[in-house]
Scaffold this motif. Structure first.
Motif, PDB file in Angstrom:
ATOM      1  N   GLY A  22      19.264  42.261  34.029  1.00 22.52           N
ATOM      2  CA  GLY A  22      20.015  42.726  34.917  1.00 22.52           C
ATOM      3  C   GLY A  22      21.293  43.271  33.849  1.00 22.52           C
ATOM      4  N   THR A  24      25.008  46.641  34.362  1.00 21.41           N
ATOM      5  CA  THR A  24      25.505  47.618  35.255  1.00 21.41           C
ATOM      6  C   THR A  24      24.626  48.782  34.773  1.00 21.41           C
ATOM      7  OG1 THR A  24      27.533  46.355  34.741  1.00 21.41           O
ATOM      8  CG2 THR A  24      27.701  48.963  35.441  1.00 21.41           C
ATOM      9  N   ASP A  53      23.087  46.024  38.737  1.00 18.47           N
ATOM     10  CA  ASP A  53      24.269  45.308  39.460  1.00 18.47           C
ATOM     11  C   ASP A  53      24.809  46.312  40.610  1.00 18.47           C
ATOM     12  OD1 ASP A  53      24.067  43.319  37.664  1.00 18.47           O
ATOM     13  OD2 ASP A  53      25.686  43.925  36.388  1.00 18.47           O
ATOM     14  N   SER A  54      25.229  45.628  41.693  1.00 22.62           N
ATOM     15  CA  SER A  54      25.932  46.332  42.570  1.00 22.62           C
ATOM     16  C   SER A  54      27.372  46.252  42.224  1.00 22.62           C
ATOM     17  CB  SER A  54      25.859  45.365  44.102  1.00 22.62           C
ATOM     18  OG  SER A  54      26.652  46.058  45.101  1.00 22.62           O
ATOM     19  N   PRO A  56      29.617  44.225  39.786  1.00 24.72           N
ATOM     20  CA  PRO A  56      29.921  43.124  38.905  1.00 24.72           C
ATOM     21  C   PRO A  56      31.163  42.550  39.292  1.00 24.72           C
ATOM     22  CG  PRO A  56      28.909  44.985  37.725  1.00 24.72           C
ATOM     23  CD  PRO A  56      29.248  45.382  39.330  1.00 24.72           C
ATOM     24  N   ASP A  67      25.355  53.877  42.501  1.00 24.29           N
ATOM     25  CA  ASP A  67      23.950  53.222  42.840  1.00 24.29           C
ATOM     26  C   ASP A  67      22.862  54.078  42.572  1.00 24.29           C
ATOM     27  OD1 ASP A  67      25.775  51.085  43.268  1.00 24.29           O
ATOM     28  OD2 ASP A  67      25.255  51.044  45.334  1.00 24.29           O
ATOM     29  N   GLU A  88      19.716  43.750  44.032  1.00 27.25           N
ATOM     30  CA  GLU A  88      21.370  43.506  44.188  1.00 27.25           C
ATOM     31  C   GLU A  88      22.173  44.564  44.782  1.00 27.25           C
ATOM     32  OE1 GLU A  88      22.731  42.445  40.331  1.00 27.25           O
ATOM     33  OE2 GLU A  88      21.801  40.261  40.352  1.00 27.25           O
ATOM     34  N   THR A  95      28.378  40.930  42.695  1.00 26.94           N
ATOM     35  CA  THR A  95      27.156  40.377  42.407  1.00 26.94           C
ATOM     36  C   THR A  95      27.212  39.186  41.359  1.00 26.94           C
ATOM     37  OG1 THR A  95      26.101  42.598  42.090  1.00 26.94           O
ATOM     38  CG2 THR A  95      25.243  41.056  40.578  1.00 26.94           C
ATOM     39  N   TYR A  96      26.361  38.043  41.638  1.00 19.15           N
ATOM     40  CA  TYR A  96      26.331  36.835  40.693  1.00 19.15           C
ATOM     41  C   TYR A  96      24.809  36.672  40.591  1.00 19.15           C
ATOM     42  CZ  TYR A  96      31.010  35.924  42.394  1.00 19.15           C
ATOM     43  OH  TYR A  96      32.439  36.262  42.640  1.00 19.15           O
ATOM     44  N   THR A  97      24.700  36.377  39.300  1.00 18.40           N
ATOM     45  CA  THR A  97      23.117  36.336  38.644  1.00 18.40           C
ATOM     46  C   THR A  97      22.399  34.886  39.370  1.00 18.40           C
ATOM     47  OG1 THR A  97      23.876  37.056  36.612  1.00 18.40           O
ATOM     48  CG2 THR A  97      21.798  35.680  36.779  1.00 18.40           C
ATOM     49  N   THR A 100      20.536  36.148  42.424  1.00 16.44           N
ATOM     50  CA  THR A 100      19.342  36.824  42.343  1.00 16.44           C
ATOM     51  C   THR A 100      18.078  35.780  41.844  1.00 16.44           C
ATOM     52  OG1 THR A 100      20.552  38.697  41.700  1.00 16.44           O
ATOM     53  CG2 THR A 100      18.310  38.391  41.116  1.00 16.44           C
TER      54      THR A 100
END
Length: 212
Positions: A22, A24, A53-54, A56, A67, A88, A95-97, A100
Motif C-alpha cells: 500500500g 499513496t 491509499d484513500s 492517509p 484517486d 481503500e 486510511t488505516y492499514t 485493510t
C-alpha cells in the motif's frame, strides 16, 4: 517462534500467500516498482496487491492527486502479475492499514499476508494504529534504501520481532527516490523521466500533473 511459523506456513500454503503493498503512489516511481519486484521474487505470492491509499492519516487531503490518476498510474507501472486494488479508495475516509488487513483476512481466512513497506514507512511502524494487531497478523517485508541506515532497519526489525512480529529484510538496496522529489522536479520544470516508469511519465505530462 511466530516469525518462523509464519514463513513456514507461507511455504506450505503456496496457494494462499498474499502480498500487500500500500501507499499513496503520488506518483508511483521506479523504487516502488523495484521493491515490488524484489518482494515478488523473494515471496513468490499467488496474489500481489498494489493498494493506493484513500486519505492517509498522516498526509493532507488537499495536496493529494485524484484517486483516478493514482490508480491509473499504478495500472501503468505494474504488469499483469500484480492486482491494483481500489479497496481503500472505495472505503473512503482516513486510511488505516489494520482495516485493510482484517478485510483481507475475512475474505481469505487461511491466507498468510506479507505487508510490503518502504524503509521510511517501516521505521514508523510502531506508531501505526493497532501496531500490535498488525504484527500479529502479517509478515512485514522491507528493503533498505541507498543512503539509509541498514543497521537502523535491522535494529527496528529486532524490536518488532521482540514484540512478537516477523520481519523479512531484502538483501538488495533500493535507489533513493521519493514521490516528493519527483513532484518537486516536475513543478520546477526539470526532467524526471529517470525516476518513474516511462508510461507513468507520459501520463503525468499528458495530464499536466504536479505543475501547480
Amino acid at each position: 517462534n511466530f516469525c518462523i511459523l509464519m514463513q513456514s506456513l507461507g511455504e506450505k500454503m503456496k496457494d494462499i500467500k498474499i502480498a500487500l503493498f500500500g501507499g499513496t503512489f503520488d506518483p508511483v516511481h521506479n523504487a516502488h516498482v523495484m521493491l515490488a519486484e524484489q518482494m515478488y521474487e523473494k515471496i513468490n505470492p499467488d496474489r500481489f496487491i498494489i493498494m493506493p491509499d484513500s486519505i492517509p492519516y498522516h498526509k493532507s487531503h488537499d495536496n493529494l492527486t485524484s484517486d483516478t490518476d493514482r490508480l491509473a498510474m499504478c495500472n501503468i507501472a505494474f504488469d499483469g502479475r500484480y492486482e491494483v486494488s481500489d479497496m481503500e479508495i472505495m472505503r473512503g475516509g482516513p486510511t488505516y492499514t489494520i482495516d485493510t488487513i482484517e478485510k483481507l483476512y475475512y475474505e481469505n481466512r487461511d491466507a498468510v499476508i506479507y505487508l510490503i513497506c518502504g524503509s521510511d514507512m517501516f521505521l514508523t511502524l510502531k506508531e501505526w494504529k493497532r501496531y500490535e494487531d498488525i504484527i500479529n497478523q502479517v509478515v512485514v517485508c522491507v528493503a533498505p534504501r541507498r543512503g539509509g541506515s541498514i543497521a537502523e532497519i535491522g535494529k527496528y526489525a529486532d524490536d518488532i520481532e521482540n514484540d512478537g512480529g516477523c520481519v523479512i529484510i531484502s538483501d538488495k538496496v533500493l535507489p533513493k527516490i521519493s514521490s516528493t522529489e519527483v513532484r518537486n522536479l516536475i513543478r520546477a520544470g526539470i526532467d524526471a523521466s529517470d525516476y518513474v516508469p516511462k508510461g507513468v511519465y507520459e501520463y503525468i505530462k499528458n495530464k499536466g500533473l504536479y505543475k501547480n
